[in-house]
Scaffold this active site. Structure first.
Site, PDB file in Angstrom:
ATOM      1  N   TYR A 156      -1.231  18.204  -5.426  1.00 30.17           N
ATOM      2  CA  TYR A 156      -0.940  17.292  -4.325  1.00 30.17           C
ATOM      3  C   TYR A 156       0.450  17.607  -3.795  1.00 30.17           C
ATOM      4  CZ  TYR A 156      -1.796  12.942  -1.795  1.00 30.17           C
ATOM      5  OH  TYR A 156      -2.054  12.009  -0.817  1.00 30.17           O
ATOM      6  N   VAL A 164     -11.917   3.899   2.123  1.00 26.40           N
ATOM      7  CA  VAL A 164     -11.500   4.037   3.522  1.00 26.40           C
ATOM      8  C   VAL A 164     -12.698   3.778   4.442  1.00 26.40           C
ATOM      9  CG1 VAL A 164     -10.673   5.648   5.288  1.00 26.40           C
ATOM     10  CG2 VAL A 164      -9.638   5.655   3.011  1.00 26.40           C
ATOM     11  N   PHE A 180      -4.349  12.818   9.040  1.00 27.02           N
ATOM     12  CA  PHE A 180      -3.613  11.596   8.721  1.00 27.02           C
ATOM     13  C   PHE A 180      -3.333  11.538   7.232  1.00 27.02           C
ATOM     14  CE2 PHE A 180      -3.122   7.144   7.552  1.00 27.02           C
ATOM     15  CZ  PHE A 180      -2.112   6.780   8.430  1.00 27.02           C
ATOM     16  N   TRP A 181      -2.097  11.228   6.901  1.00 23.30           N
ATOM     17  CA  TRP A 181      -1.688  11.098   5.503  1.00 23.30           C
ATOM     18  C   TRP A 181      -0.899   9.807   5.401  1.00 23.30           C
ATOM     19  CZ3 TRP A 181       2.440  14.537   2.679  1.00 23.30           C
ATOM     20  CH2 TRP A 181       2.364  14.315   1.299  1.00 23.30           C
ATOM     21  N   LYS A 191     -14.586   1.488  -7.081  1.00 24.26           N
ATOM     22  CA  LYS A 191     -13.262   2.065  -7.191  1.00 24.26           C
ATOM     23  C   LYS A 191     -12.653   1.670  -8.531  1.00 24.26           C
ATOM     24  CE  LYS A 191      -8.975   1.754  -4.610  1.00 24.26           C
ATOM     25  NZ  LYS A 191      -9.030   3.185  -4.246  1.00 24.26           N
TER      26      LYS A 191
END
Lengths: 376, 376
Positions: B71, B185, B305-306, B368
């Site tokens: 990452y 999301v 998008f981050w 999740k």
């Protein structure tokens, strides 16, 4: 006293009919297979009609794609040029001179130079009649300009101009990187960028000979760095970009791409965070590949630019852009691209004209093909 | 009278030292190989220090990638937790309760709930001490909210919220298309979109069983259309999009992509001219392929998008976004995603915690993963 000029074989009729020739096609296909030189007559201009005589019309790669039927904007096929089968006239860019106007025409008069407001009019022809002056954009001041310059201002310089201005927040000292740097758009971008203080990394196809001459040529119009496509895709390229940009302190905010494929991905990697890669062509016929991390973590934006659509949506801005570039040309600040003239006189044969179109997509050319009209 | 609560085996020292446990790593690797449950003590808060006790911390896929070292944002490795070798604490999202503050702390007091202002703090731990209140964003009104809800608001709902708001010019009646529609999301986008009047085409992975239940589930939170990735890549898909969007009169202005590869290209083709495809993940590990005509002639824009970077650059907007979503939750207008709770008590074993992390990237999950802290 008799003129020494050779007698013209064409005639203007007693009723003022103008004889015209146009490079036309009735169906899509390869230029050599489908283009025909068609002769027809144009009636005297009346009411809002006006008749123009072309001075110069370039042959752009997109024009060929349009003849091939693989271009998204389709020309108008019509029988108004006196054929039973509908035909379209090739070409989308050019400059013409107004030779007669109907009494209802406003804002244009005999002798004015005009360029096309939008693509699709058909510019590979000696003369044309338009139902309205709305198809044309008048050149406000033609002094100091050649038909070659005015006839090629709409597509390539406008494309370069808007791509440099409308995507990244470019300031003096910022960098852009572009492939096809030797093309009309590429050379325009180098020159305009230089005028505005931008530095450029220019990518050209590797070639066996003439590389040093090409580098010198592009540096002569303002290129900071010239590299080959092979160099861009090498492992060392990022380190070199880092060197040129003062250890990355100067940002490469913009990429201009007319090739696609892996070369475009390599160029995107050389952009700084938040950069934009603008695609305006696809010479490699390969899609642009976007590794997700470039999108997500470096926030690189991938956009496209199509001058035809832009012109249609931004008529006022188009006029301003054209005028700005023409002023730069007049002031000697913006040089023509090298051109390969094809003289089009009344007696020029179909074969000569079609060959000029067919050759445009092939290999390395000495310059941009352009029809320059003589005795028509 | 004696409490019926089981006696806690941990002790707070006479000097006010807090005993804490954290899921840490000293080097990058697979979670099962590198994560260690580390016990340490936290000194009493003084000056601008404050001590918090975590209530809930989710396990996001990006957290795993961070442990794996793939990452782009790297955690801080430190010896401040009493190790000789520097270690980092896993996790980037969560909600904690302030349990003590130094005399110099402003704006936060015991009992307040806080979330992380930016990623990188390390949230997979029972307690933490921070040198400054600046690392935290105070929840102004925790009434009516569970730690699960507050602890998962920063990443997924914020990502969906900003992608829906900040790229295309979306108005009520406009469409968006998204893959990973069953993700955190994805579900947030469906619900927020519905509240704002947007219609959605939701792409999920084809599965042998449970498809109808999943469709009903997503339609239950507001999905207009649910399709599989295989259907999107079929020849008939464009015709179906055309049907749903009233013959194309309703525009598909936005695509949200967390998968990549050919699926993303197919989604881009379903966008209307001028549309935006926003990439925020790459589950397929395949690059997004962009046929040049989509870029040039349809003027589709490809962005990324981050949320981490966005949060760092837009602290005020982050606070507003979080508060807006929390208000929607409180008003019953925004539902939690399904969650798979992992209870983390003082005595919970390392293996249980590591297993929960390791399982997160594997196959279809019931929900999740989230650490919910009990007796710590």
């Amino acid at each position: 006293m008799a003129s020494v000029k050779a007698p013209q074989t064409r005639a203007i009729s007693a009723y003022g009919y103008e004889q015209a020739k146009a490079l036309t096609f009735a169906k899509y296909g390869e230029p050599a297979d489908v283009l025909r030189l068609h002769t027809h007559s144009i009636s005297p201009a009346h009411s809002t009609n006006l008749t123009v005589r072309f001075l110069a019309s370039p042959i752009n790669p997109a024009d060929i794609n349009q003849v091939q039927g693989i271009y998204p904007s389709k020309p108008a096929f019509t029988t108004s040029l006196g054929t039973t089968e509908p035909i379209a006239v090739g070409g989308n860019e050019g400059v013409a001179e107004v030779i007669s106007t109907g009494s209802g025409v406003k804002g244009l008069q005999k002798g004015d130079w005009v360029i096309m407001k939008s693509p699709g009019f058909g510019t590979w022809r000696t003369h044309a009649q338009s139902a309205s002056a709305d198809n044309f954009l008048r050149i406000e001041n033609k002094e100091g300009l050649t038909p070659h310059q005015v006839g090629t201002v709409s597509v390539n310089p406008c494309t370069a101009y808007r791509m440099l201005k409308d995507f990244a927040d470019m300031n003096a000292g910022d960098w852009f990187i572009q492939n096809g740097a030797n093309s009309g758009v590429g050379r325009a971008a180098i020159q305009l960028g230089k005028l505005w203080g931008y530095k450029s990394i220019n990518v050209v196809r590797a070639r066996d000979s003439g590389m040093e001459e090409l580098k010198a040529d592009l540096k002569g119009v303002g290129a900071d760095v010239v590299v080959t496509d092979e160099e861009v895709q090498s492992k060392e390229f990022m380190a070199r970009v880092n060197e040129w940009t003062n250890g990355g302190r100067e940002h490469v905010k913009l990429g201009l791409n007319c090739v696609g494929g892996k070369l475009a991905t390599s160029m995107a990697k050389a952009l700084s965070s938040e950069g934009h890669l603008v695609t305006y062509g696809a010479m490699s016929k390969q899609p642009v590949q976007l590794p997700a991390p470039l999108l997500i973590f470096k926030n690189i934006h991938f956009d496209g630019f199509w001058v035809s659509k832009w012109s249609d949506s931004n008529p006022v801005q188009k006029k301003e852009t054209v005028n700005h570039v023409l002023n730069l040309i007049r002031e000697g600040k913006f040089k023509d691209v090298p051109m390969q003239e094809v003289k089009w006189d009344w007696n020029t044969e179909q074969e000569t004209l079609v060959d000029a179109v067919s050759g445009t997509l092939q290999g390395f050319r000495k310059g941009k093909g352009i029809f320059v009209f003589g005795e028509t």
